[in-house]
Write a protein that holds these residues in place. Structure first.
Motif, PDB file in Angstrom:
ATOM      1  N   HIS A  23       0.820  -1.209   0.000  1.00 19.55           N
ATOM      2  CA  HIS A  23       0.000   0.000   0.000  1.00 19.55           C
ATOM      3  C   HIS A  23       0.858   1.265   0.000  1.00 19.55           C
ATOM      4  N   GLU A  24       2.151   1.126   0.208  1.00 26.34           N
ATOM      5  CA  GLU A  24       2.995   2.295   0.458  1.00 26.34           C
ATOM      6  C   GLU A  24       3.821   2.711  -0.752  1.00 26.34           C
ATOM      7  N   LYS A  25       3.576   2.129  -1.894  1.00 23.04           N
ATOM      8  CA  LYS A  25       4.339   2.490  -3.089  1.00 23.04           C
ATOM      9  C   LYS A  25       3.929   3.870  -3.582  1.00 23.04           C
ATOM     10  N   ASN A  26       4.845   4.558  -4.227  1.00 25.83           N
ATOM     11  CA  ASN A  26       4.623   5.929  -4.655  1.00 25.83           C
ATOM     12  C   ASN A  26       3.656   6.008  -5.836  1.00 25.83           C
ATOM     13  N   THR A  27       2.954   7.133  -5.888  1.00 22.76           N
ATOM     14  CA  THR A  27       2.091   7.441  -7.024  1.00 22.76           C
ATOM     15  C   THR A  27       2.918   7.543  -8.306  1.00 22.76           C
ATOM     16  N   HIS A  37      -8.927   1.195 -15.765  1.00 23.47           N
ATOM     17  CA  HIS A  37      -8.967   0.358 -14.561  1.00 23.47           C
ATOM     18  C   HIS A  37      -7.916   0.738 -13.524  1.00 23.47           C
ATOM     19  N   ARG A  38      -7.188   1.832 -13.767  1.00 20.01           N
ATOM     20  CA  ARG A  38      -6.286   2.338 -12.742  1.00 20.01           C
ATOM     21  C   ARG A  38      -7.073   3.267 -11.808  1.00 20.01           C
ATOM     22  N   THR A  39      -6.510   3.506 -10.619  1.00 17.64           N
ATOM     23  CA  THR A  39      -7.182   4.307  -9.605  1.00 17.64           C
ATOM     24  C   THR A  39      -6.514   5.671  -9.481  1.00 17.64           C
ATOM     25  N   LEU A  40      -7.293   6.743  -9.628  1.00 23.42           N
ATOM     26  CA  LEU A  40      -6.732   8.087  -9.508  1.00 23.42           C
ATOM     27  C   LEU A  40      -6.156   8.301  -8.113  1.00 23.42           C
ATOM     28  N   PRO A 152     -12.769  12.769  -8.669  1.00 22.33           N
ATOM     29  CA  PRO A 152     -12.106  12.743  -7.363  1.00 22.33           C
ATOM     30  C   PRO A 152     -11.056  11.631  -7.275  1.00 22.33           C
ATOM     31  N   ALA A 153     -10.096  11.825  -6.384  1.00 22.62           N
ATOM     32  CA  ALA A 153      -9.142  10.761  -6.072  1.00 22.62           C
ATOM     33  C   ALA A 153      -9.909   9.519  -5.629  1.00 22.62           C
ATOM     34  N   GLY A 154      -9.392   8.357  -5.996  1.00 22.57           N
ATOM     35  CA  GLY A 154     -10.060   7.102  -5.659  1.00 22.57           C
ATOM     36  C   GLY A 154     -10.956   6.570  -6.754  1.00 22.57           C
ATOM     37  N   THR A 155     -11.166   7.365  -7.810  1.00 27.84           N
ATOM     38  CA  THR A 155     -11.979   6.884  -8.935  1.00 27.84           C
ATOM     39  C   THR A 155     -11.243   5.777  -9.675  1.00 27.84           C
ATOM     40  N   THR A 171      -3.318  14.236 -21.085  1.00 27.44           N
ATOM     41  CA  THR A 171      -2.618  13.128 -21.743  1.00 27.44           C
ATOM     42  C   THR A 171      -2.093  12.094 -20.765  1.00 27.44           C
ATOM     43  N   ALA A 172      -2.011  12.450 -19.470  1.00 31.81           N
ATOM     44  CA  ALA A 172      -1.511  11.534 -18.445  1.00 31.81           C
ATOM     45  C   ALA A 172      -2.182  11.895 -17.129  1.00 31.81           C
ATOM     46  N   VAL A 173      -2.290  10.913 -16.248  1.00 33.73           N
ATOM     47  CA  VAL A 173      -2.959  11.136 -14.958  1.00 33.73           C
ATOM     48  C   VAL A 173      -2.178  10.442 -13.839  1.00 33.73           C
ATOM     49  N   PRO A 174      -2.257  10.993 -12.606  1.00 37.14           N
ATOM     50  CA  PRO A 174      -1.604  10.342 -11.461  1.00 37.14           C
ATOM     51  C   PRO A 174      -2.457   9.186 -10.946  1.00 37.14           C
ATOM     52  N   VAL A 175      -1.857   8.032 -10.777  1.00 42.10           N
ATOM     53  CA  VAL A 175      -2.614   6.847 -10.378  1.00 42.10           C
ATOM     54  C   VAL A 175      -1.907   6.114  -9.246  1.00 42.10           C
TER      55      VAL A 175
END
Length: 396
Positions: A23-27, A37-40, A152-155, A171-175
């Motif tokens: 759970h602790e890996k970086n965004t 299917h990735r999580t924001l 929102p985050a978590g989508t 073009t890119a998103v933080p996941v």
């Protein structure tokens, strides 16, 4: 190392603690093309208005509503505006033919659909209905304004979310990171599908099944291997797996037979093997090699998949930012009996009347598992239930 018997709850807690580092890996940022299917990991605000300009909702004619004080009205056609054209200006007393999505010209405040018009032979159009300002005009920002929340985050990104992100030009998103999982199925009796079965051999279903389960629950499957009951071969595969994965799942080799390659190899390296008070899936093990956690499941196909559902699925979904796997409380449609002192995970099927447990609970009945859509979660202190009694089911 082998220890005593555990309850399911105790082993769940042990596994959850072991997998907490996942759970602790970086965004990370991923291209939108790879974000399904990735999580924001962060809230996303719209960088632009959407729509970015006034545009036509219909194919028709852009007009000033005041020019249609009486109908039918005949107006000269000034020109044609297609989607992608630059914004034009509408002369008073004129109409501009306009296509869906084209920018509404300056001076126009309404669009009349083409089906409410007819062409006049002298280069004019006959407009057969009156309109009010704003008719069939999409104003800039009516979907979302620049700076307003978009997602929102978590989508967990589905196709509809990708559409919204692309529409505002991202073009890119933080996941959230996807845990990297390696799979090793063991057993000299196993043959990869497509091969030839010899005497006493069966096709390997655990490797593909565990890989599919991990992928469906938010993991990137980076390696799928099959090992014979050979400790040297297993060590070689394991050493590779811990180099490329954040988690290793194994199946087989954890019971009390003479060729338990997983237990025999991991036991001396700090592995812990226990009997969990559950059925199927009693023999369980865990280890940590070079900082990488390893979950070892039994080799029978149903036992391996039930073990994944109970122990690995919750941690993988949490690490990937997925919501918990769904469960429900529903009535039984038939009586059932359960083994004392073991928490049972029985195969069953849901319908509008409740859940029907399957007959035949052998841990080798993988074809039977394919027709199930739930696992009935029967507590260890329950030995019988009647039709109509409520039970918890885990949705597969």
């Amino acid at each position: 190392m082998t220890s005593g018997r555990r309850s399911v709850e105790e082993h769940e807690q042990h596994v959850a603690a072991l997998l907490r580092p996942l759970h602790e890996k970086n965004t990370s940022r991923v291209p939108l093309a790879h974000a399904l299917h990735r999580t924001l990991a962060e809230n996303i605000d719209a960088p632009i208005d959407l729509p970015p300009f006034r545009n036509s909702q219909m194919d028709g004619y852009a007009v000033r509503a005041d020019d249609l004080s009486s109908t039918p009205a005949i107006l000269p056609v000034q020109g044609v505006l297609a989607a992608g054209d630059a914004v034009a200006a509408l002369a008073p007393g004129h109409a501009l033919k306009i296509m869906t999505g084209a920018p509404v010209p300056d001076g126009a405040d309404a669009v009349i659909p083409v089906e409410d018009t007819r062409i006049d032979g002298a280069g004019s159009v006959v407009l057969e209905r009156r309109v009010t300002p704003g008719t069939y005009v999409r104003e800039a920002g009516t979907d979302v304004r620049a700076g307003e929340p978009l997602l929102p985050a978590g989508t967990v990104l589905a196709a509809r979310h990708i559409a919204a992100l692309a529409a505002v030009g991202l073009t890119a998103v933080p996941v959230r990171p996807r845990p990297r999982v390696a799979i090793i199925s063991t057993g000299s009796e196993l043959v990869t599908a497509g091969g030839e079965l010899g005497p006493g051999q069966i096709f390997n279903s655990n490797g593909p099944a565990l890989a599919a389960s991990a992928s469906a629950n938010g993991a990137d499957v980076v390696d799928v291997d099959h090992c014979h009951d050979d400790p040297d071969e297993f060590v070689k595969m394991l050493d590779h797996a811990v180099k490329v994965a954040d988690l290793v799942l194994t199946s087989g080799g954890v019971s009390k037979g003479d060729f338990e390659v997983v237990k025999d190899t991991l036991g001396p390296r700090g592995g812990e093997f226990v009997s969990v008070a559950m059925q199927p899936g009693g023999p369980q093990g865990t280890a940590v090699i070079d900082g990488v956690p390893i979950l070892t499941f039994p080799g029978n196909p149903v036992s391996a998949l039930v073990s994944f559902e109970v122990f690995a699925r919750p941690a993988l979904r949490a690490a990937a930012g997925y919501p918990p796997a769904p469960s429900r409380i529903v009535p039984l449609t038939a009586d059932l009996t359960s083994v004392a002192d073991r928490r049972q995970f029985l195969r069953g099927r849901l319908d509008e009347n409740g859940v029907t447990p399957f007959r035949g609970h052998g841990s080798h009945l993988v074809a039977g598992l394919a027709t199930a859509d739930v696992l009935l979660d029967i507590p260890a202190d329950i030995t019988s239930l009647e039709a109509g009694d409520l039970v918890k089911v885990l949705i597969l």
